[in-house]
Design a protein around this motif. Structure first.
Motif, PDB file in Angstrom:
ATOM      1  N   GLU A  13       0.872  -1.173   0.000  1.00  0.00           N
ATOM      2  CA  GLU A  13       0.000   0.000   0.000  1.00  0.00           C
ATOM      3  C   GLU A  13       0.903   1.216   0.000  1.00  0.00           C
ATOM      4  O   GLU A  13       1.539   1.518   1.011  1.00  0.00           O
ATOM      5  CB  GLU A  13      -0.923   0.005   1.219  1.00  0.00           C
ATOM      6  N   SER A  41       3.427  -6.160  -6.024  1.00  0.00           N
ATOM      7  CA  SER A  41       2.074  -6.579  -5.658  1.00  0.00           C
ATOM      8  C   SER A  41       1.308  -6.879  -6.947  1.00  0.00           C
ATOM      9  O   SER A  41       1.775  -6.555  -8.047  1.00  0.00           O
ATOM     10  CB  SER A  41       1.375  -5.476  -4.866  1.00  0.00           C
ATOM     11  N   ASN A  43      -1.063  -5.391  -8.359  1.00  0.00           N
ATOM     12  CA  ASN A  43      -1.338  -4.188  -9.141  1.00  0.00           C
ATOM     13  C   ASN A  43      -0.113  -3.654  -9.867  1.00  0.00           C
ATOM     14  O   ASN A  43      -0.236  -2.729 -10.678  1.00  0.00           O
ATOM     15  CB  ASN A  43      -1.902  -3.085  -8.238  1.00  0.00           C
ATOM     16  N   ASP A  44       1.054  -4.205  -9.590  1.00  0.00           N
ATOM     17  CA  ASP A  44       2.291  -3.703 -10.185  1.00  0.00           C
ATOM     18  C   ASP A  44       2.658  -4.378 -11.507  1.00  0.00           C
ATOM     19  O   ASP A  44       3.655  -4.007 -12.132  1.00  0.00           O
ATOM     20  CB  ASP A  44       3.453  -3.877  -9.196  1.00  0.00           C
ATOM     21  N   ALA A  85      -8.239  -6.694  -0.587  1.00  0.00           N
ATOM     22  CA  ALA A  85      -6.929  -6.814  -1.245  1.00  0.00           C
ATOM     23  C   ALA A  85      -6.511  -8.280  -1.361  1.00  0.00           C
ATOM     24  O   ALA A  85      -5.956  -8.698  -2.381  1.00  0.00           O
ATOM     25  CB  ALA A  85      -5.868  -6.013  -0.479  1.00  0.00           C
ATOM     26  N   ASN A  88      -8.446  -9.916  -4.091  1.00  0.00           N
ATOM     27  CA  ASN A  88      -7.880  -9.525  -5.385  1.00  0.00           C
ATOM     28  C   ASN A  88      -6.613 -10.323  -5.685  1.00  0.00           C
ATOM     29  O   ASN A  88      -6.365 -10.718  -6.841  1.00  0.00           O
ATOM     30  CB  ASN A  88      -7.567  -8.031  -5.392  1.00  0.00           C
ATOM     31  N   TYR A  89      -5.808 -10.555  -4.653  1.00  0.00           N
ATOM     32  CA  TYR A  89      -4.603 -11.368  -4.826  1.00  0.00           C
ATOM     33  C   TYR A  89      -4.959 -12.790  -5.251  1.00  0.00           C
ATOM     34  O   TYR A  89      -4.306 -13.366  -6.146  1.00  0.00           O
ATOM     35  CB  TYR A  89      -3.801 -11.381  -3.526  1.00  0.00           C
ATOM     36  N   PHE A  92      -5.774 -12.829  -8.770  1.00  0.00           N
ATOM     37  CA  PHE A  92      -4.539 -12.642  -9.543  1.00  0.00           C
ATOM     38  C   PHE A  92      -3.777 -13.950  -9.665  1.00  0.00           C
ATOM     39  O   PHE A  92      -3.297 -14.305 -10.756  1.00  0.00           O
ATOM     40  CB  PHE A  92      -3.684 -11.572  -8.859  1.00  0.00           C
TER      41      PHE A  92
END
Length: 372
Positions: A13, A41, A43-44, A85, A88-89, A92
C-alpha cells in the motif's frame, strides 16, 4: 544464462509492505546470490505481464520503485488477511502465468483433510473437525483439552483453548489483537454459547488438545522449518522449541513466547538417546508432510511446522504454515540457520528459473536432511 530475475509477490500500500524487515534482509541476500530481486504486488504487473513495477531499497534506505523485466521466477509471500486486497490477490494468482516457486495452500481444514487421507500421516495427526455445536460437544466428551482455531488464522490470533477442570470448563485465548481473554463456565451449554460468540465471524476447526505440559502452565511446541534448497531438494533448515508465557493458549513468539534450542530443552527431560529419536521422528514427519501436501497442491518452497511433543515424547503435527516466519532462529542466536532460512527460497527460485525451461518440471521429492 543471464542474471536471473526473481520477483517477491506481497501486499503493498503505497510504500508500505507487509514484512519490511524480512524483505530488506531478503533483498540483501538476493544481491549476495547474484540475482535481480524486487518486491511487487498484483497491481504492479504492467500490460500483458512483460514488465513489472518493482520495489527495492534505494540509496537513502527508503523504498524505491523501478520498472523491471518479467521475473524468471516468483516467490509468493502474500499472506492471508480478511480484506478485499487479499481477494484480489487470490484472483490474480488464478489468472497470472508467472513461474511460481510455491503454489497456494488451502485453509487449515482442507490441509487436514489432505493429510488425513494419507495413512502414512495418521500417527502424527490429532483428531480434528470443523467447528459446530455438535462437534464441540462430541470432542468435549472425548478429550480433556481442546483447541478452537480459525481456518485462516495466523500468529496465534483468535485461538481458544478449552480445558476441563473438575466440573468446570476453563476457556483461554487470544483475540485479534493478541490480547489474552479468559473465562470459566460451569457446563457444556455455557461453553457452547461462549464459543459460538467467539466463532461467529468466520469458520473454525476444533482440535484435540495434547498433553504438552513439558513446562507447567505454559504452552510448548517445536517450530520446524523445512525448505527447498538450491538443488531442488527438501531439507531441514532447523528447529527450535517455543515456550509460551504463563497461562497462554499459544507459544507464539509474537505473544511473548521465548525460543530455546531443541536438544537443550529435550535432553534434561528425555535423555540423549530418546531426544535423538524424537528429533528424528519430527524430521520424518516434516518430510512426509511436505511430500503429501506437494503431491496434492503442487510445487512448494517451504513449510513451517508447529509440532507438539507430548509428555511421552510422541510428536504431533499441530499446524502447517506455507509462508512461515523464521525469527525463531534469530531469537536463539542461530545465525547460520537464520541466514539459510532467508536465502534458501531464493536459491530454489534461482534453481527453478535456470532449470524449468530446460528440463521441465523438476522432481518434487528429492530428499536430503541438512541442518544449519
Amino acid at each position: 544464462m543471464k542474471r536471473p530475475i526473481i520477483g517477491i509477490l506481497t501486499w503493498r500500500e503505497g510504500k508500505r509492505f507487509a514484512e519490511p524487515t524480512y524483505f530488506r534482509r531478503l533483498l540483501k541476500a538476493g544481491q549476495e546470490l547474484g540475482c535481480t530481486l524486487f518486491l511487487f504486488s498484483p497491481n504492479d504487473v504492467l500490460g500483458v505481464g512483460k514488465q513489472v513495477r518493482g520495489y527495492v531499497v534505494g540509496s537513502n534506505g527508503g523504498w524505491q520503485s523501478r520498472i523491471f523485466d518479467r521475473p524468471d521466477a516468483v516467490f509468493d509471500r502474500y499472506r492471508y488477511t480478511p480484506t478485499q486486497a487479499f481477494k484480489n490477490y487470490v484472483a490474480f494468482r488464478r489468472t497470472s502465468n508467472f513461474l511460481y516457486a510455491n503454489n497456494r495452500l488451502a485453509n487449515k481444514w482442507r490441509v487436514h483433510e489432505v493429510l488425513h487421507r494419507d495413512p502414512r500421516m495418521h500417527r502424527w495427526l490429532p483428531e480434528t473437525h470443523l467447528y459446530n455445536r455438535q462437534s464441540l460437544v462430541n470432542m468435549l466428551g472425548k478429550h480433556p483439552l481442546l483447541y478452537v482455531k480459525p481456518l485462516n488464522g495466523t500468529g496465534g490470533r483468535n485461538i481458544l483453548s478449552i480445558e476441563k477442570r473438575g466440573d468446570e470448563l476453563r476457556l483461554l485465548g487470544r483475540n485479534k489483537q493478541r490480547a489474552k481473554v479468559s473465562t470459566v463456565v460451569k457446563d457444556k451449554v455455557a461453553a457452547q454459547r461462549w464459543v459460538d460468540r467467539w466463532t461467529r465471524q468466520e469458520k473454525y476447526i476444533v482440535q484435540q488438545g495434547l498433553r504438552l505440559q513439558l513446562v507447567p502452565s505454559r504452552a510448548v511446541d517445536m517450530r520446524l522449518l523445512i525448505q527447498k534448497n538450491g538443488q531442488g531438494e527438501w531439507s531441514i533448515t532447523g528447529h527450535g522449541i517455543r515456550v509460551g508465557p504463563e497461562r497462554s493458549a499459544t507459544s507464539n513468539l509474537h505473544g511473548g513466547g521465548k525460543a530455546v534450542p531443541v536438544p537443550a530443552f529435550l535432553r534434561p527431560r528425555f535423555g540423549e538417546e530418546r531426544t535423538a529419536q524424537i528429533v528424528h521422528d519430527c524430521e520424518q514427519l516434516a518430510f512426509q508432510t511436505a511430500e503429501t501436501l506437494e503431491e496434492h497442491f503442487g510445487r512448494m518452497v517451504e513449510f513451517g511446522l508447529d509440532i507438539g511433543v507430548d509428555v511421552d515424547g510422541h510428536a504431533w503435527l499441530i499446524e502447517v504454515n506455507p509462508k512461515p516466519a523464521r525469527e525463531i532462529f534469530r531469537e536463539m542466536g542461530a545465525k547460520d540457520q537464520y541466514k539459510n532460512a532467508i536465502t534458501r527460497p531464493l536459491e530454489y527460485a534461482i534453481y527453478l528459473a535456470k532449470t524449468q525451461g530446460r528440463e521441465g518440471r523438476e522432481p518434487l521429492l528429492k530428499r536430503k536432511v541438512s541442518r544449519g
